[in-house]
Scaffold this motif. Structure first.
Motif, mmCIF file in Angstrom:
data_model
loop_
_atom_site.group_PDB
_atom_site.id
_atom_site.type_symbol
_atom_site.label_atom_id
_atom_site.label_comp_id
_atom_site.label_asym_id
_atom_site.label_seq_id
_atom_site.Cartn_x
_atom_site.Cartn_y
_atom_site.Cartn_z
ATOM 1 N N GLY A 116 -28.737 3.756 11.963
ATOM 2 C CA GLY A 116 -29.732 4.701 12.471
ATOM 3 C C GLY A 116 -31.144 4.255 12.135
ATOM 4 N N PHE A 117 -31.272 3.633 10.981
ATOM 5 C CA PHE A 117 -32.560 3.108 10.551
ATOM 6 C C PHE A 117 -33.059 2.063 11.555
ATOM 7 C CE2 PHE A 117 -34.749 -0.121 7.796
ATOM 8 C CZ PHE A 117 -35.862 0.635 7.504
ATOM 9 N N LEU A 118 -32.154 1.223 12.022
ATOM 10 C CA LEU A 118 -32.540 0.187 12.981
ATOM 11 C C LEU A 118 -32.974 0.794 14.314
ATOM 12 C CD1 LEU A 118 -29.773 -2.486 12.346
ATOM 13 C CD2 LEU A 118 -32.064 -2.346 11.391
ATOM 14 N N ASP A 119 -32.443 1.992 14.605
ATOM 15 C CA ASP A 119 -32.770 2.655 15.877
ATOM 16 C C ASP A 119 -33.959 3.586 15.748
ATOM 17 O OD1 ASP A 119 -30.559 1.420 16.937
ATOM 18 O OD2 ASP A 119 -29.234 3.107 16.457
ATOM 19 N N ALA A 120 -34.599 3.593 14.586
ATOM 20 C CA ALA A 120 -35.586 4.641 14.303
ATOM 21 C C ALA A 120 -36.902 4.440 15.034
ATOM 22 C CB ALA A 120 -35.842 4.732 12.792
ATOM 23 N N ARG A 121 -37.062 3.304 15.683
ATOM 24 C CA ARG A 121 -38.325 3.067 16.359
ATOM 25 C C ARG A 121 -38.507 4.038 17.513
ATOM 26 N NH1 ARG A 121 -39.965 -2.732 18.781
ATOM 27 N NH2 ARG A 121 -41.610 -2.013 20.167
ATOM 28 N N GLY A 122 -39.600 4.763 17.513
ATOM 29 C CA GLY A 122 -39.876 5.729 18.565
ATOM 30 C C GLY A 122 -40.813 5.169 19.617
ATOM 31 N N SER A 123 -41.234 6.044 20.519
ATOM 32 C CA SER A 123 -42.090 5.595 21.621
ATOM 33 C C SER A 123 -43.480 5.209 21.113
ATOM 34 C CB SER A 123 -42.202 6.700 22.661
ATOM 35 O OG SER A 123 -42.697 7.876 22.030
ATOM 36 N N THR A 146 -41.994 7.181 15.450
ATOM 37 C CA THR A 146 -41.224 6.363 14.508
ATOM 38 C C THR A 146 -41.274 6.982 13.109
ATOM 39 O OG1 THR A 146 -41.810 4.391 15.788
ATOM 40 C CG2 THR A 146 -40.902 4.036 13.583
ATOM 41 N N VAL A 147 -42.472 7.399 12.708
ATOM 42 C CA VAL A 147 -42.626 8.002 11.385
ATOM 43 C C VAL A 147 -41.777 9.269 11.271
ATOM 44 C CG1 VAL A 147 -44.272 9.209 9.880
ATOM 45 C CG2 VAL A 147 -44.872 6.976 10.841
ATOM 46 N N ALA A 148 -41.777 10.067 12.325
ATOM 47 C CA ALA A 148 -40.968 11.298 12.319
ATOM 48 C C ALA A 148 -39.484 10.954 12.185
ATOM 49 C CB ALA A 148 -41.235 12.104 13.595
ATOM 50 N N ASN A 149 -39.025 9.970 12.937
ATOM 51 C CA ASN A 149 -37.618 9.561 12.851
ATOM 52 C C ASN A 149 -37.261 9.106 11.434
ATOM 53 O OD1 ASN A 149 -37.308 10.040 15.562
ATOM 54 N ND2 ASN A 149 -37.532 7.876 16.175
ATOM 55 N N LEU A 150 -38.179 8.329 10.837
ATOM 56 C CA LEU A 150 -37.896 7.814 9.499
ATOM 57 C C LEU A 150 -37.833 8.942 8.486
ATOM 58 C CD1 LEU A 150 -40.124 4.584 9.467
ATOM 59 C CD2 LEU A 150 -37.623 4.720 9.582
ATOM 60 N N GLN A 151 -38.749 9.899 8.644
ATOM 61 C CA GLN A 151 -38.759 11.035 7.724
ATOM 62 C C GLN A 151 -37.408 11.760 7.731
ATOM 63 O OE1 GLN A 151 -42.478 12.557 8.833
ATOM 64 N NE2 GLN A 151 -43.336 12.447 6.752
ATOM 65 N N GLU A 185 -47.659 -2.756 15.066
ATOM 66 C CA GLU A 185 -46.804 -1.592 15.296
ATOM 67 C C GLU A 185 -45.763 -1.464 14.193
ATOM 68 O OE1 GLU A 185 -44.808 -2.321 19.056
ATOM 69 O OE2 GLU A 185 -43.249 -3.466 18.025
ATOM 70 N N ILE A 186 -45.317 -0.230 13.968
ATOM 71 C CA ILE A 186 -44.260 0.024 12.990
ATOM 72 C C ILE A 186 -42.913 -0.297 13.628
ATOM 73 C CG2 ILE A 186 -43.118 1.790 11.593
ATOM 74 C CD1 ILE A 186 -45.817 3.274 11.501
ATOM 75 N N ASP A 187 -42.115 -1.105 12.962
ATOM 76 C CA ASP A 187 -40.797 -1.456 13.494
ATOM 77 C C ASP A 187 -39.788 -1.495 12.351
ATOM 78 O OD1 ASP A 187 -38.496 -2.553 14.504
ATOM 79 O OD2 ASP A 187 -39.530 -4.001 15.779
ATOM 80 N N PRO A 188 -38.900 -0.480 12.277
ATOM 81 C CA PRO A 188 -37.947 -0.389 11.164
ATOM 82 C C PRO A 188 -36.969 -1.555 11.110
ATOM 83 C CG PRO A 188 -38.126 1.705 12.325
ATOM 84 C CD PRO A 188 -38.829 0.697 13.168
ATOM 85 N N ALA A 189 -36.848 -2.342 12.158
ATOM 86 C CA ALA A 189 -35.885 -3.454 12.137
ATOM 87 C C ALA A 189 -36.394 -4.643 11.336
ATOM 88 C CB ALA A 189 -35.545 -3.877 13.564
ATOM 89 N N VAL A 190 -37.689 -4.610 10.983
ATOM 90 C CA VAL A 190 -38.234 -5.718 10.190
ATOM 91 C C VAL A 190 -37.986 -5.450 8.714
ATOM 92 C CG1 VAL A 190 -40.370 -6.810 9.413
ATOM 93 C CG2 VAL A 190 -40.006 -6.344 11.854
ATOM 94 N N VAL A 191 -37.183 -6.291 8.052
ATOM 95 C CA VAL A 191 -36.960 -6.065 6.621
ATOM 96 C C VAL A 191 -37.306 -7.284 5.778
ATOM 97 C CG1 VAL A 191 -35.201 -4.320 7.019
ATOM 98 C CG2 VAL A 191 -34.521 -6.717 6.685
ATOM 99 N N ARG A 192 -37.350 -8.483 6.355
ATOM 100 C CA ARG A 192 -37.573 -9.746 5.625
ATOM 101 C C ARG A 192 -36.419 -9.992 4.651
ATOM 102 N NH1 ARG A 192 -40.614 -13.037 7.654
ATOM 103 N NH2 ARG A 192 -41.354 -13.945 5.715
ATOM 104 N N GLY A 193 -35.888 -11.196 4.676
ATOM 105 C CA GLY A 193 -34.694 -11.508 3.884
ATOM 106 C C GLY A 193 -34.913 -11.590 2.385
#
Lengths: 498, 498
Positions: free
Chosen positions: A250-257, A262-267, A301-309
Motif C-alpha cells: 500500500g505504501f508503494l501505491d500511496a502516490r496521489g494525484s 500523497t501526504v494524505a495517503n501516507l498519513q 515531487e513526493i514519490d513513496p516508491a523511492v527508498v534508496r537501497g
C-alpha cells in the motif's frame, strides 16, 4: 641490468581488468559537465574538498555500506608498519573522516562538494568498471529539512545547468521515517526495540528498491517467502504475512494525484507511528519550501516508491530520474531512469566521535548523466581536431612552425605534422585521423610566391563521396591565399564549416 | 551488528601518513591553473588522455625510473587471481602502456596531455606527500627535434598563461648526447661497448644534477673518490681521475655569453665523439627553431648544467626555472628554481613492443608552480565566501530561501544559515568563518516593512579594528534597503569591496 632485461618476456600492454582509458573528448566532455555542476554547487555556497584517494581501512570501514552487494570490497594493502590502507570506495566515507578530523576548524554547518574517481574491488562486467567518477555535495551539521530542500533545488539547478531541460527530469523525494512508520504499522518494527527484526526490514527495503526491475509481483514474493530468479537462484524473503505485505505494498501505491493527496495517503498508512508522523511532517515541510522557491511538481515531487537501497539513510531520501525515452541495446524504448540520488544520514560521523552529526547530501552518477546528455545530443559542442600544417620541405620547418604559431596566437588550434614527411599521402591520412577540419600546404613553389594552399578536408570528403568527377576536379575544397592572409582565411573557412 | 560495533574502539579520524586533504581555494586555484595549462596544450593540438590510477605491476614496471631514490617504491597489492596491481607513480609509464596497447588506433605522432594525481610509496616528510599532481604533455612517435622545440615553446606559453611574466622564468635546454660525447672524451663511455662503465656514468649524471645543492666542490668529490655529507653518510664516487673530472667539470662551465658561444664551447669539449657532434647539432637546430618562432634567449637558452637525474633520457633535456627571488623558511632570499622538466626518451614503449618509439615530453611540477604563483600574488583572484542570509525567524525559512535564490539567479554566491538560529552571535561567527563579504538580516520588524538589512562584514571588521567608537556607532557598514532592491544593493556593495 640491460642484459638481464633481455631475458625477461615483454610485459603485456593491457589496462587491468575492469579499468579503462579515456581519450580526448571523453575526458573533456566529462570535465565540461563537472565544471558546470561545480559552478552550481559553488553558487549555493558549497566549498570544494579534495581528499586523497587513499584512506586507512580503519577510517574507511572495510566494506561498502550496501550490504546487498554480492562481491563487496575495496582495494586494500598493508603498509610495512602494518597499517592497512585502501582506495576510497565513495566520497561520503572520506567526508565523514574529514569532518570528524577537522570539525573544530570547519564552519558548522559545513557545505562541501567533491568530484573524483572512486574504486570498487568488484567483478567487472560490461559497462561496469572498478574505477568511476562520483560528484557529491553534502551539508554536515544541519539538522533542519531546509538543508535537504536546498540539496533538492541545487540538484534540479545542476541538471538544468548541464543541459537537461525542465520536463525531461524529475526529482523524487520520500522519507525513511515514513517507511519506518509503515513498518511499525505492518509489525516489522517495534519502536521500543528498534534492533529487533532488522534483517527483515533490510529485505523489505531492498525489495522496494527493486520495484523497477522486479515489478510488483517480484517485490511481493520478496516480502513473503522469497523469490527464485530466472537463473534459478533463490533470494530469501522477509517472511511477512499477506496482511503485513499488503500494508507495505500500500505504501508503494500511496502516490496521489498531487503532493497533498500523497501526504494524505501516507498519513492514513502510518497509523499511530510517531516516527511515521514525523516523516510525513518533514515531507510536507520540504514540499512547502520547494513550492515557495518556485520548484514545482514539474521538478520535484513526493514519490513513496523511492527508498534508496543503502541502510544508512535516516530521513529524506531522493532520486533524480530522467523521464525521456531512449532506445536500449535491443532497440526497445525505455525510460532513461535514475542519474542521481541521496538523502539524510545522521550517523556516519558518529563512528569517529561518538556524537551523532546530522548530514544530508546528493551524489550524481557522472557516467549515466554523460550518457544521457549524449543521448539527447547535449554533450559539449562537437569539437573537431586541430588545423594540420603539412611539411612539404623539411628544411623549412621553421616556416611551418611560424604558421601554427600565428594560428595559435589567434586562438585557433593548430599543429605541424611531425611524422616522417616523405609521403604526402601519410600526412593526409594523419590529418584525417586527427579529425582535422583544414590542412595547410606550402611547397617550394608556393613558398617562392609567398602563398599557401588551404584544403577543406570535411568539404573535400563530402565532395569525394557525393559529387561527380567534374565537380571533384574543380577543387572547390582547396584554395590558395597569400601567406599573410592565412589566419583570416582559416578563420573564415572554420566559421563556415560550423 | 549494532551491538558488536559498540564493543569495538572508535576508529581514528586521520588522513593516512603522507597524505593530505585540500580545502576550498586550495582545490579551485589548482584547478584554475591546470585549466589554463590545458588550454595551451589543447591549442597546440594535444589531446587529453585519462588513464586509470591502477595499472598492472607488469605494465608499470615495479620501480621508479630514478634508481638514486633511497626508498623507491609503489603502492601495490595482489589480486585474488594473483595478478599484482599498483597505483601509477607517474603519467609517463601509463602513456607508454596506452601507446603500446592502442598504437594502431592512435594517430602517429600522438600528442597527448594528462593531468592527475600520482602515488609514491616513500617516506613522507615536511612538504613531501605520497600523493601529488602531475601535469604532462608528450609527443610519441616523432623523432624530429622539431617535436622537442614544440614542447619548449608550449612550456614557455603555458608558464605565461598561468601568470609567470616573461623575464621571471627561463627554459634551459641541453642534450644528453652532448653529455655522452663529453663522457667519451673523458674516457667513461666507449661507443663500441656502451654497456661498460654504466654505473660510473650514472654517478656522474646524478652528481651533475646535484650541482645546485652540493656546489662545485661537492660535484668534484662525487666525480672522484666520493663524498661524506654533513650527517656522516658517505656517497661513493665515480672514481674519475683529476684529468677525467676536469673534462666533465669543463662541461658544466661550457655556457657562453650567448647560444652560439655555448655551442662553440661544447664542440671543443666533445672532441671526436660522433654522438657528441649529433647532440651539438640537435641543440643548434632547436636554438634555430626557437629563434625563428620568436622564442628568444629571454625565454629559452642552452645550459650545459641541465642534465636531469633520470636515466631514461636519450636526447634533448630541459628544465624551466623561475628566476625571481623568494624568501626561504629562514628568511634568506633564494631563487625559486625549477618548476618543470622533461626531455626525449626513446625506449619506454620498446619494453612492450620490442620496437624503439621516439618520444619527448614535459612534466610541470603543479605544487611548486602553484607556490610560485602564490609567492608572486598571481593566484586566482582572491575568492571570498558566499553572502550569508541569516535566519531571524525560523518559520520564515521560505522567505530566506527566496532571498538566496534571487541572489544566485543573479550569479551571486549565497547561502542561508542552516545551523541553529537561536543565537544571532553564532550566525555572525559562522559568516566570519565562511569569509562572507556580506550578511543579510531580516527580522519580523523589517519583514513587516518589507525591508532587509545588509551588513558589510569586511568594512565592519575594519571599522571595529581602526575607527573610534563614534565612527563605529554610526553603523556605516550596515544599511537598510527595500527587499526588492536586495540583489542590486548586494551587487553594488560587492563591487565596491573588490
Amino acid at each position: 641490468m640491460a642484459k638481464k632485461d633481455k631475458k625477461q618476456p615483454r610485459p603485456k600492454a593491457e589496462t587491468p581488468k575492469g579499468f579503462r582509458d579515456y581519450f580526448g573528448a571523453e575526458v573533456t566532455e566529462r570535465k565540461a559537465m563537472l565544471d558546470r555542476i561545480a559552478e552550481v554547487y559553488h553558487l549555493y555556497g558549497f566549498d570544494a574538498l579534495e581528499s586523497a584517494a587513499v584512506e586507512t581501512v580503519e577510517a574507511l570501514g572495510k566494506f561498502l555500506p550496501d550490504v546487498d552487494r554480492p562481491n563487496e570490497g575495496v582495494f586494500a594493502w598493508q603498509e610495512e608498519d602494518s597499517d592497512w590502507l585502501a582506495l576510497r570506495y565513495d566520497l561520503t566515507a572520506p567526508l565523514a573522516r574529514v569532518y570528524a578530523q577537522f570539525r573544530n576548524d570547519l564552519p558548522t554547518p559545513y557545505r562541501r562538494y567533491a568530484m573524483g574517481p572512486v574504486w570498487r574491488n568488484e567483478k567487472p562486467g560490461p559497462g561496469r568498471f572498478r574505477q568511476f567518477y562520483q560528484c557529491d555535495a553534502d551539508t554536515v551539521g544541519a539538522p533542519t529539512v531546509a538543508a535537504d530542500a536546498e540539496i533538492l533545488s541545487m540538484l534540479s539547478d545542476a541538471l538544468e545547468a548541464v543541459g537537461i531541460d525542465r520536463g525531461d527530469y524529475v526529482v523524487k523525494v520520500n522519507n525513511r521515517k515514513v517507511l519506518n512508520g509503515v513498518m511499525e504499522a505492518a509489525g516489522v518494527l517495534n519502536p521500543d526495540d528498534p534492533a529487533a527484526l532488522a534483517a527483515e526490514r533490510g529485505i523489505v527495503l531492498r525489495a522496494i528498491d527493486k520495484l523497477d526491475r522486479l515489478g510488483r509481483d517480484g517485490v511481493r514474493a520478496l516480502l513473503g517467502a522469497g523469490r527464485e530468479d530466472a537463473s534459478g537462484d533463490f533470494t530469501k524473503g522477509a517472511g511477512l504475512s499477506d496482511d503485513q505485505a499488503a500494508i507495505v505494498l500500500g505504501f508503494l501505491d500511496a502516490r496521489g494525484s498531487d503532493g497533498a493527496a500523497t501526504v494524505a495517503n501516507l498519513q492514513a498508512l502510518i497509523g499511530a507511528s510517531k516516527t511515521g508522523a514525523q516523516g510525513v511532517d518533514e515531507l510536507q515541510q520540504i514540499a512547502d519550501l520547494m513550492a515557495a522557491g518556485g520548484y514545482g511538481a514539474d521538478r520535484v515531487e513526493i514519490d513513496p516508491a523511492v527508498v534508496r537501497g543503502l541502510g544508512y539513510y535516516t530521513g529524506p531520501v531522493f532520486e533524480a530520474e530522467l523521464t525521456f525515452e531512449i532506445t536500449d541495446d535491443k532497440g526497445r524504448p525505455r525510460q532513461f531512469g535514475s542519474v542521481a540520488g541521496g538523502g539524510r544520514y545522521d550517523d556516519l560521523v558518529k563512528r569517529f566521535t561518538g556524537q551523532a552529526v546530522p548530514a544530508t547530501g546528493v551524489s550524481i552518477g557522472v557516467d549515466r548523466l554523460l550518457a544521457a546528455l549524449s543521448a539527447k545530443g547535449r554533450a559539449a559542442a562537437q569539437s573537431h581536431g586541430p588545423v594540420v600544417v603539412t611539411v612539404m620541405d623539411r628544411d623549412r620547418m621553421a616556416d611551418y612552425q611560424s604558421m601554427v604559431a600565428d594560428l595559435r596566437a589567434a586562438g585557433i588550434r593548430a599543429e605541424v605534422y611531425l611524422g616522417n614527411p616523405k609521403n604526402f599521402g601519410n600526412q593526409m591520412k594523419y590529418a584525417d585521423r586527427r579529425d582535422a577540419p583544414l590542412a595547410v600546404i606550402q611547397g617550394g613553389d608556393e613558398a617562392a610566391r609567398n602563398m599557401v594552399q588551404i584544403k577543406d578536408l570535411k568539404l573535400g570528403a563530402e565532395i569525394a563521396a557525393q559529387a561527380s568527377l567534374e565537380e571533384w576536379k574543380s577543387h572547390a575544397a582547396q584554395r590558395e591565399v597569400p601567406r599573410a592572409d592565412l589566419v583570416a582565411e582559416v578563420r573564415k573557412m572554420l566559421d563556415r564549416g560550423q
